[in-house]
Write a protein that holds these residues in place. Structure first.
Motif, PDB file in Angstrom:
ATOM      1  N   CYS A   1      -9.373  -1.292  -8.015  1.00 25.85           N
ATOM      2  CA  CYS A   1     -10.809  -1.023  -8.102  1.00 25.85           C
ATOM      3  C   CYS A   1     -11.498  -1.371  -6.786  1.00 25.85           C
ATOM      4  O   CYS A   1     -11.225  -2.405  -6.176  1.00 25.85           O
ATOM      5  CB  CYS A   1     -11.449  -1.859  -9.208  1.00 25.85           C
ATOM      6  N   GLU A   2     -12.399  -0.488  -6.371  1.00 31.41           N
ATOM      7  CA  GLU A   2     -13.345  -0.817  -5.312  1.00 31.41           C
ATOM      8  C   GLU A   2     -14.663  -0.158  -5.670  1.00 31.41           C
ATOM      9  O   GLU A   2     -14.713   1.062  -5.892  1.00 31.41           O
ATOM     10  CB  GLU A   2     -12.885  -0.346  -3.938  1.00 31.41           C
ATOM     11  N   ALA A   3     -15.709  -0.949  -5.755  1.00 31.19           N
ATOM     12  CA  ALA A   3     -17.045  -0.441  -6.022  1.00 31.19           C
ATOM     13  C   ALA A   3     -17.847  -0.422  -4.718  1.00 31.19           C
ATOM     14  O   ALA A   3     -17.405  -0.950  -3.692  1.00 31.19           O
ATOM     15  CB  ALA A   3     -17.749  -1.308  -7.065  1.00 31.19           C
ATOM     16  N   LYS A   4     -19.015   0.176  -4.766  1.00 30.87           N
ATOM     17  CA  LYS A   4     -19.863   0.235  -3.575  1.00 30.87           C
ATOM     18  C   LYS A   4     -20.186  -1.180  -3.087  1.00 30.87           C
ATOM     19  O   LYS A   4     -20.593  -2.040  -3.865  1.00 30.87           O
ATOM     20  CB  LYS A   4     -21.163   0.969  -3.893  1.00 30.87           C
ATOM     21  N   GLY A   5     -20.003  -1.405  -1.795  1.00 29.00           N
ATOM     22  CA  GLY A   5     -20.331  -2.703  -1.216  1.00 29.00           C
ATOM     23  C   GLY A   5     -19.349  -3.807  -1.551  1.00 29.00           C
ATOM     24  O   GLY A   5     -19.608  -4.973  -1.247  1.00 29.00           O
ATOM     25  N   GLN A   6     -18.204  -3.464  -2.171  1.00 27.76           N
ATOM     26  CA  GLN A   6     -17.206  -4.463  -2.536  1.00 27.76           C
ATOM     27  C   GLN A   6     -15.833  -4.029  -2.037  1.00 27.76           C
ATOM     28  O   GLN A   6     -14.973  -3.607  -2.810  1.00 27.76           O
ATOM     29  CB  GLN A   6     -17.176  -4.658  -4.060  1.00 27.76           C
ATOM     30  N   PRO A   7     -15.601  -4.087  -0.739  1.00 30.78           N
ATOM     31  CA  PRO A   7     -14.333  -3.617  -0.180  1.00 30.78           C
ATOM     32  C   PRO A   7     -13.143  -4.348  -0.780  1.00 30.78           C
ATOM     33  O   PRO A   7     -13.202  -5.552  -1.049  1.00 30.78           O
ATOM     34  CB  PRO A   7     -14.474  -3.902   1.321  1.00 30.78           C
ATOM     35  N   ALA A   8     -12.066  -3.607  -0.996  1.00 34.40           N
ATOM     36  CA  ALA A   8     -10.887  -4.185  -1.634  1.00 34.40           C
ATOM     37  C   ALA A   8      -9.623  -3.642  -0.985  1.00 34.40           C
ATOM     38  O   ALA A   8      -9.564  -2.481  -0.568  1.00 34.40           O
ATOM     39  CB  ALA A   8     -10.877  -3.875  -3.132  1.00 34.40           C
ATOM     40  N   THR A   9      -8.625  -4.503  -0.906  1.00 35.93           N
ATOM     41  CA  THR A   9      -7.317  -4.103  -0.409  1.00 35.93           C
ATOM     42  C   THR A   9      -6.251  -4.584  -1.392  1.00 35.93           C
ATOM     43  O   THR A   9      -6.551  -5.282  -2.362  1.00 35.93           O
ATOM     44  CB  THR A   9      -7.049  -4.704   0.986  1.00 35.93           C
ATOM     45  N   PHE A  10      -5.008  -4.222  -1.110  1.00 32.70           N
ATOM     46  CA  PHE A  10      -3.931  -4.589  -2.016  1.00 32.70           C
ATOM     47  C   PHE A  10      -3.700  -6.097  -2.041  1.00 32.70           C
ATOM     48  O   PHE A  10      -3.817  -6.781  -1.023  1.00 32.70           O
ATOM     49  CB  PHE A  10      -2.623  -3.911  -1.591  1.00 32.70           C
ATOM     50  N   ASP A  11      -3.355  -6.592  -3.236  1.00 40.42           N
ATOM     51  CA  ASP A  11      -2.864  -7.961  -3.407  1.00 40.42           C
ATOM     52  C   ASP A  11      -1.453  -7.975  -2.813  1.00 40.42           C
ATOM     53  O   ASP A  11      -0.501  -7.491  -3.416  1.00 40.42           O
ATOM     54  CB  ASP A  11      -2.828  -8.299  -4.899  1.00 40.42           C
ATOM     55  N   ARG A  12      -1.319  -8.496  -1.587  1.00 35.81           N
ATOM     56  CA  ARG A  12      -0.054  -8.390  -0.859  1.00 35.81           C
ATOM     57  C   ARG A  12       1.128  -9.079  -1.546  1.00 35.81           C
ATOM     58  O   ARG A  12       2.228  -8.510  -1.620  1.00 35.81           O
ATOM     59  CB  ARG A  12      -0.218  -8.916   0.569  1.00 35.81           C
ATOM     60  N   PRO A  13       0.977 -10.307  -2.046  1.00 38.26           N
ATOM     61  CA  PRO A  13       2.132 -10.909  -2.725  1.00 38.26           C
ATOM     62  C   PRO A  13       2.593 -10.082  -3.927  1.00 38.26           C
ATOM     63  O   PRO A  13       3.795  -9.934  -4.161  1.00 38.26           O
ATOM     64  CB  PRO A  13       1.605 -12.286  -3.153  1.00 38.26           C
ATOM     65  N   LEU A  14       1.642  -9.520  -4.674  1.00 35.05           N
ATOM     66  CA  LEU A  14       2.000  -8.710  -5.831  1.00 35.05           C
ATOM     67  C   LEU A  14       2.687  -7.414  -5.393  1.00 35.05           C
ATOM     68  O   LEU A  14       3.726  -7.026  -5.947  1.00 35.05           O
ATOM     69  CB  LEU A  14       0.739  -8.395  -6.643  1.00 35.05           C
ATOM     70  N   LEU A  15       2.117  -6.746  -4.408  1.00 33.03           N
ATOM     71  CA  LEU A  15       2.708  -5.501  -3.927  1.00 33.03           C
ATOM     72  C   LEU A  15       4.093  -5.749  -3.334  1.00 33.03           C
ATOM     73  O   LEU A  15       5.038  -4.978  -3.586  1.00 33.03           O
ATOM     74  CB  LEU A  15       1.794  -4.868  -2.884  1.00 33.03           C
ATOM     75  N   ASN A  16       4.247  -6.820  -2.583  1.00 30.73           N
ATOM     76  CA  ASN A  16       5.550  -7.140  -1.996  1.00 30.73           C
ATOM     77  C   ASN A  16       6.600  -7.372  -3.073  1.00 30.73           C
ATOM     78  O   ASN A  16       7.763  -6.948  -2.935  1.00 30.73           O
ATOM     79  CB  ASN A  16       5.451  -8.377  -1.096  1.00 30.73           C
ATOM     80  N   TYR A  17       6.202  -8.048  -4.150  1.00 29.81           N
ATOM     81  CA  TYR A  17       7.143  -8.287  -5.248  1.00 29.81           C
ATOM     82  C   TYR A  17       7.568  -6.974  -5.893  1.00 29.81           C
ATOM     83  O   TYR A  17       8.775  -6.743  -6.109  1.00 29.81           O
ATOM     84  CB  TYR A  17       6.503  -9.207  -6.299  1.00 29.81           C
ATOM     85  N   LEU A  18       6.609  -6.109  -6.226  1.00 29.39           N
ATOM     86  CA  LEU A  18       6.933  -4.838  -6.871  1.00 29.39           C
ATOM     87  C   LEU A  18       7.875  -4.002  -6.015  1.00 29.39           C
ATOM     88  O   LEU A  18       8.825  -3.393  -6.522  1.00 29.39           O
ATOM     89  CB  LEU A  18       5.641  -4.071  -7.140  1.00 29.39           C
ATOM     90  N   GLU A  19       7.617  -3.984  -4.705  1.00 22.57           N
ATOM     91  CA  GLU A  19       8.470  -3.203  -3.817  1.00 22.57           C
ATOM     92  C   GLU A  19       9.863  -3.823  -3.689  1.00 22.57           C
ATOM     93  O   GLU A  19      10.872  -3.104  -3.690  1.00 22.57           O
ATOM     94  CB  GLU A  19       7.813  -3.071  -2.455  1.00 22.57           C
ATOM     95  N   ALA A  20       9.934  -5.145  -3.581  1.00 21.13           N
ATOM     96  CA  ALA A  20      11.233  -5.805  -3.442  1.00 21.13           C
ATOM     97  C   ALA A  20      12.106  -5.584  -4.670  1.00 21.13           C
ATOM     98  O   ALA A  20      13.328  -5.418  -4.559  1.00 21.13           O
ATOM     99  CB  ALA A  20      11.031  -7.303  -3.197  1.00 21.13           C
ATOM    100  N   GLU A  21      11.477  -5.548  -5.851  1.00 20.87           N
ATOM    101  CA  GLU A  21      12.213  -5.345  -7.097  1.00 20.87           C
ATOM    102  C   GLU A  21      12.478  -3.872  -7.394  1.00 20.87           C
ATOM    103  O   GLU A  21      13.153  -3.548  -8.362  1.00 20.87           O
ATOM    104  CB  GLU A  21      11.436  -5.962  -8.264  1.00 20.87           C
ATOM    105  N   LYS A  22      11.897  -2.990  -6.560  1.00 24.20           N
ATOM    106  CA  LYS A  22      12.039  -1.539  -6.768  1.00 24.20           C
ATOM    107  C   LYS A  22      11.620  -1.135  -8.187  1.00 24.20           C
ATOM    108  O   LYS A  22      12.281  -0.339  -8.858  1.00 24.20           O
ATOM    109  CB  LYS A  22      13.459  -1.084  -6.470  1.00 24.20           C
ATOM    110  N   LEU A  23      10.492  -1.690  -8.613  1.00 27.12           N
ATOM    111  CA  LEU A  23       9.965  -1.392  -9.944  1.00 27.12           C
ATOM    112  C   LEU A  23       9.108  -0.123  -9.901  1.00 27.12           C
ATOM    113  O   LEU A  23       8.235   0.008  -9.033  1.00 27.12           O
ATOM    114  CB  LEU A  23       9.098  -2.551 -10.440  1.00 27.12           C
ATOM    115  N   PRO A  24       9.324   0.821 -10.806  1.00 30.32           N
ATOM    116  CA  PRO A  24       8.410   1.958 -10.898  1.00 30.32           C
ATOM    117  C   PRO A  24       7.077   1.497 -11.479  1.00 30.32           C
ATOM    118  O   PRO A  24       7.044   0.693 -12.416  1.00 30.32           O
ATOM    119  CB  PRO A  24       9.123   2.917 -11.849  1.00 30.32           C
TER     120      PRO A  24
END
Length: 223
Positions: free
Chosen positions: A39-62
Motif C-alpha cells: 500500500c502507498e497512499a498520497k503523501g505516504q511514500p512506501a517501499t518494500f519491507d527488505r527483510p521480508l522480501l529477502n526471506y521470500l526470495e531466499a526461500e523461493k516461495l511463490p
C-alpha cells in the motif's frame, strides 16, 4: 401468448450475474496463497519491507503482491525483477489506496483501477487480473464496477491483522497457525508498516510445511 413468453426470456437473459468476492482457493488440497498488500497512499511514500522480501526470495516461495499504483511507480525496478523470477505476480490494489473507495463516484473508482493497472503494466509488462479493495471496504455497486473492468476481486476468509500497532510476532504466528485451513488466501503487508511479519513469517512457513502445506500464486489457483 407469444409476447409474454418473449418478455420472460428477455428478462432471463438480461439479468446480470451477481458479482462475487473470492475468499479462498477453489480446492480442498493442502495449499495456501501467500498474498502481500503493498500500500502507498498520497503523501505516504512506501517501499518494500527488505527483510521480508529477502526471506521470500531466499526461500523461493511463490507469492502475490497487491500493489497500489503509487507503490508500483515508486518500486517499479523491484517489481520488474520479481516478476522475472516466475515466482511473483503483481495485482491491483487501487491507485492511491482510498480507505472507502466505494464512496467515490463511479468515474473516480474506475480511475483508481485504470491508473493502477497502467502503473503495474508499465513496471511488469503484465496487466493485473485480480483486484483487492483498500482496507477490504466495498459495496455491491463498487464490486460490480470492478468486475466490469475485467478484474476478479480477491480478499481473504479471515485477516492476519499484521499491521496492528504493537503486534508481537509470536501472537501473529500463533493466530495464523490456529486459523489456517486448506485453500486459504493469507493476507500480510510488505510495505514496511507491519514489522511483526518478517519475524513471524519464517516460523509460519516452516510449520505449514511441516503440516504438509504447499504454496501457490493466485493466478495458479483461481480461474
Amino acid at each position: 401468448m407469444v409476447r409474454p413468453l418473449f418478455l420472460v426470456a428477455a428478462l432471463l437473459f438480461t439479468v446480470p450475474v451477481r458479482a462475487e468476492v473470492v475468499e479462498r482457493l477453489p480446492t480442498g488440497d493442502k495449499v495456501v496463497a501467500l498474498t502481500f498488500d503493498a500500500c502507498e497512499a498520497k503523501g505516504q511514500p512506501a517501499t518494500f519491507d527488505r527483510p521480508l522480501l529477502n526471506y521470500l526470495e531466499a526461500e523461493k516461495l511463490p507469492f502475490t503482491v497487491f500493489a497500489t499504483g503509487l507503490f508500483a511507480e515508486r518500486n517499479a525496478a523491484d517489481l520488474a525483477r520479481l516478476v522475472k523470477t516466475g515466482l511473483v505476480e503483481v495485482e491491483n490494489h487501487s491507485h492511491d489506496h482510498p480507505q472507502h473507495m466505494q464512496r467515490l463516484s463511479p468515474e473516480a473508482q474506475r480511475a483508481e483501477i485504470d491508473r493502477a493497472d497502467a502503473a503495474i503494466l508499465a513496471a511488469t509488462g503484465t496487466r493485473p487480473r485480480f483486484f483487492r479493495f483498500p482496507a477490504g471496504n466495498y459495496d455491491a455497486a463498487a464490486l460490480a464496477l470492478v468486475e466490469s473492468s475485467g478484474h476478479k476481486v480477491v480478499h481473504w476468509r479471515w485477516p492476519s491483522g499484521d499491521p496492528a500497532k504493537g503486534l508481537a510476532p509470536d501472537h501473529l504466528r500463533d493466530w495464523v497457525l490456529a486459523k489456517v485451513r486448506p485453500g486459504d488466501v493469507l493476507i500480510f503487508h510488505i510495505n514496511g508498516r507491519a514489522p511483526a511479519t518478517h519475524v513471524a513469517l519464517p516460523e509460519i512457513v516452516r510449520e505449514l510445511r511441516r503440516r504438509g502445506y504447499g504454496f501457490v500464486r493466485l493466478d495458479q489457483a483461481v480461474p
